[in-house]
Every structure is written in structure tokens, then in C-alpha cells.
Design a protein around this motif. Structure first.
Motif, PDB file in Angstrom:
ATOM      1  N   GLU A  21       0.830  -1.198   0.000  1.00 62.30           N
ATOM      2  CA  GLU A  21       0.000   0.000   0.000  1.00 62.30           C
ATOM      3  C   GLU A  21       0.870   1.256   0.000  1.00 62.30           C
ATOM      4  O   GLU A  21       0.564   2.231  -0.695  1.00 62.30           O
ATOM      5  CB  GLU A  21      -0.897  -0.025   1.239  1.00 62.30           C
ATOM      6  CG  GLU A  21      -1.890   1.094   1.302  1.00 62.30           C
ATOM      7  CD  GLU A  21      -2.833   0.979   2.479  1.00 62.30           C
ATOM      8  OE1 GLU A  21      -3.509   1.989   2.751  1.00 62.30           O
ATOM      9  OE2 GLU A  21      -2.902  -0.082   3.119  1.00 62.30           O
ATOM     10  N   GLU A  22       1.966   1.225   0.744  1.00 60.35           N
ATOM     11  CA  GLU A  22       2.871   2.379   0.821  1.00 60.35           C
ATOM     12  C   GLU A  22       3.490   2.694  -0.542  1.00 60.35           C
ATOM     13  O   GLU A  22       3.617   3.860  -0.920  1.00 60.35           O
ATOM     14  CB  GLU A  22       3.976   2.127   1.846  1.00 60.35           C
ATOM     15  CG  GLU A  22       3.488   2.049   3.276  1.00 60.35           C
ATOM     16  CD  GLU A  22       2.837   0.705   3.624  1.00 60.35           C
ATOM     17  OE1 GLU A  22       3.116  -0.314   2.945  1.00 60.35           O
ATOM     18  OE2 GLU A  22       2.031   0.681   4.560  1.00 60.35           O
ATOM     19  N   GLU A  25       0.889   4.355  -2.605  1.00 59.14           N
ATOM     20  CA  GLU A  25       0.688   5.742  -2.158  1.00 59.14           C
ATOM     21  C   GLU A  25       1.746   6.664  -2.768  1.00 59.14           C
ATOM     22  O   GLU A  25       1.432   7.763  -3.225  1.00 59.14           O
ATOM     23  CB  GLU A  25       0.734   5.823  -0.627  1.00 59.14           C
ATOM     24  CG  GLU A  25      -0.521   5.351   0.051  1.00 59.14           C
ATOM     25  CD  GLU A  25      -1.706   6.258  -0.190  1.00 59.14           C
ATOM     26  OE1 GLU A  25      -1.543   7.479  -0.359  1.00 59.14           O
ATOM     27  OE2 GLU A  25      -2.833   5.725  -0.203  1.00 59.14           O
ATOM     28  N   LYS A  26       2.991   6.219  -2.775  1.00 60.35           N
ATOM     29  CA  LYS A  26       4.064   7.016  -3.383  1.00 60.35           C
ATOM     30  C   LYS A  26       3.804   7.220  -4.866  1.00 60.35           C
ATOM     31  O   LYS A  26       3.986   8.317  -5.402  1.00 60.35           O
ATOM     32  CB  LYS A  26       5.421   6.323  -3.192  1.00 60.35           C
ATOM     33  CG  LYS A  26       5.946   6.380  -1.790  1.00 60.35           C
ATOM     34  CD  LYS A  26       7.279   5.663  -1.711  1.00 60.35           C
ATOM     35  CE  LYS A  26       7.757   5.539  -0.283  1.00 60.35           C
ATOM     36  NZ  LYS A  26       9.013   4.773  -0.196  1.00 60.35           N
ATOM     37  N   ARG A  29       1.003   9.711  -5.453  1.00 62.11           N
ATOM     38  CA  ARG A  29       1.466  11.087  -5.206  1.00 62.11           C
ATOM     39  C   ARG A  29       2.336  11.595  -6.361  1.00 62.11           C
ATOM     40  O   ARG A  29       2.279  12.777  -6.694  1.00 62.11           O
ATOM     41  CB  ARG A  29       2.239  11.165  -3.892  1.00 62.11           C
ATOM     42  CG  ARG A  29       1.340  11.202  -2.677  1.00 62.11           C
ATOM     43  CD  ARG A  29       2.084  11.598  -1.415  1.00 62.11           C
ATOM     44  NE  ARG A  29       3.168  10.698  -1.069  1.00 62.11           N
ATOM     45  CZ  ARG A  29       3.049   9.606  -0.333  1.00 62.11           C
ATOM     46  NH1 ARG A  29       1.865   9.273   0.145  1.00 62.11           N
ATOM     47  NH2 ARG A  29       4.084   8.848  -0.061  1.00 62.11           N
ATOM     48  N   TRP A  38      -4.319   4.802 -10.471  1.00 62.23           N
ATOM     49  CA  TRP A  38      -5.427   4.739  -9.522  1.00 62.23           C
ATOM     50  C   TRP A  38      -6.158   3.398  -9.628  1.00 62.23           C
ATOM     51  O   TRP A  38      -6.482   2.769  -8.622  1.00 62.23           O
ATOM     52  CB  TRP A  38      -6.414   5.885  -9.761  1.00 62.23           C
ATOM     53  CG  TRP A  38      -5.961   7.214  -9.269  1.00 62.23           C
ATOM     54  CD1 TRP A  38      -5.421   8.218 -10.021  1.00 62.23           C
ATOM     55  CD2 TRP A  38      -6.009   7.714  -7.930  1.00 62.23           C
ATOM     56  NE1 TRP A  38      -5.129   9.300  -9.227  1.00 62.23           N
ATOM     57  CE2 TRP A  38      -5.482   9.021  -7.939  1.00 62.23           C
ATOM     58  CE3 TRP A  38      -6.459   7.181  -6.723  1.00 62.23           C
ATOM     59  CZ2 TRP A  38      -5.389   9.794  -6.794  1.00 62.23           C
ATOM     60  CZ3 TRP A  38      -6.359   7.967  -5.579  1.00 62.23           C
ATOM     61  CH2 TRP A  38      -5.832   9.251  -5.619  1.00 62.23           C
ATOM     62  N   TYR A  41      -4.113   0.615  -8.176  1.00 63.84           N
ATOM     63  CA  TYR A  41      -4.098   0.728  -6.718  1.00 63.84           C
ATOM     64  C   TYR A  41      -5.385   0.120  -6.146  1.00 63.84           C
ATOM     65  O   TYR A  41      -5.362  -0.683  -5.203  1.00 63.84           O
ATOM     66  CB  TYR A  41      -3.933   2.191  -6.322  1.00 63.84           C
ATOM     67  CG  TYR A  41      -3.732   2.471  -4.848  1.00 63.84           C
ATOM     68  CD1 TYR A  41      -3.446   1.485  -3.927  1.00 63.84           C
ATOM     69  CD2 TYR A  41      -3.834   3.775  -4.386  1.00 63.84           C
ATOM     70  CE1 TYR A  41      -3.261   1.785  -2.573  1.00 63.84           C
ATOM     71  CE2 TYR A  41      -3.645   4.084  -3.047  1.00 63.84           C
ATOM     72  CZ  TYR A  41      -3.370   3.076  -2.147  1.00 63.84           C
ATOM     73  OH  TYR A  41      -3.190   3.379  -0.817  1.00 63.84           O
ATOM     74  N   ILE A  57     -10.088   4.713  -1.785  1.00 64.39           N
ATOM     75  CA  ILE A  57      -9.159   5.184  -2.816  1.00 64.39           C
ATOM     76  C   ILE A  57      -9.944   5.857  -3.942  1.00 64.39           C
ATOM     77  O   ILE A  57      -9.567   6.927  -4.424  1.00 64.39           O
ATOM     78  CB  ILE A  57      -8.295   4.026  -3.347  1.00 64.39           C
ATOM     79  CG1 ILE A  57      -7.344   3.547  -2.254  1.00 64.39           C
ATOM     80  CG2 ILE A  57      -7.521   4.435  -4.600  1.00 64.39           C
ATOM     81  CD1 ILE A  57      -6.726   2.195  -2.522  1.00 64.39           C
ATOM     82  N   SER A  60     -11.011   9.167  -2.755  1.00 68.36           N
ATOM     83  CA  SER A  60      -9.869  10.084  -2.715  1.00 68.36           C
ATOM     84  C   SER A  60      -9.564  10.637  -4.095  1.00 68.36           C
ATOM     85  O   SER A  60      -9.292  11.818  -4.254  1.00 68.36           O
ATOM     86  CB  SER A  60      -8.630   9.375  -2.181  1.00 68.36           C
ATOM     87  OG  SER A  60      -8.789   9.015  -0.843  1.00 68.36           O
TER      88      SER A  60
END
Length: 77
Positions: A21-22, A25-26, A29, A38, A41, A57, A60
């Protein structure tokens, strides 16, 4: 130009697929206007059976000021 960018993002993601997940996220961004990122993800979160996070997500993406209208339309949200 847009198609070239999308193709480059897809090649890059296929070579170095995020595994957490991290990492996603990077990537989000760094490429907030990539519907490909997206979607992947959200698919990752569904693969790990976290439907709530996948929904979060999508929300977001639809509310992020960094996400452009075209990306939102690609995701149909």
C-alpha cells in the motif's frame, strides 16, 4: 502526447509493480493524474480483500484537487 505519457506510465508500472500500500501511495502522489495508477491501486486493494480501502481510494481520487477532470472521467466517478 497524452498517449505517450500513459504508455510510459504503463511500461514503468509493469516493470516495477508496487507490492504494498505504501508503494502505491508514493506512486499516486507522483502521478495523481494517471487513471492507470489509480485503477491498479484499487485492484491491488481488492486483491488483498480490502473492499473498504478500495472504495476509499476511489473517493480520494474523486475529491483530490491534484486529480484532473479527465482522470475522474476515465474512472467514471
Amino acid at each position: 502526447m497524452e498517449l505517450e505519457i500513459s504508455a510510459a506510465e504503463e511500461r514503468s508500472l509493469k516493470k516495477d509493480v508496487p507490492k504494498s500500500e505504501e508503494e502505491f501511495e508514493k506512486l499516486v502522489r507522483s502521478s495523481p493524474n494517471s487513471s492507470y495508477v489509480w485503477i491498479n491501486y484499487m485492484a491491488f486493494m481488492l486483491d488483498v480483500a480490502d473492499v473498504g480501502k478500495a472504495r476509499s481510494i476511489a473517493e480520494s481520487c474523486s475529491t483530490s484537487e491534484a486529480t484532473n477532470l479527465e482522470t475522474r472521467e476515465d474512472l467514471q466517478i
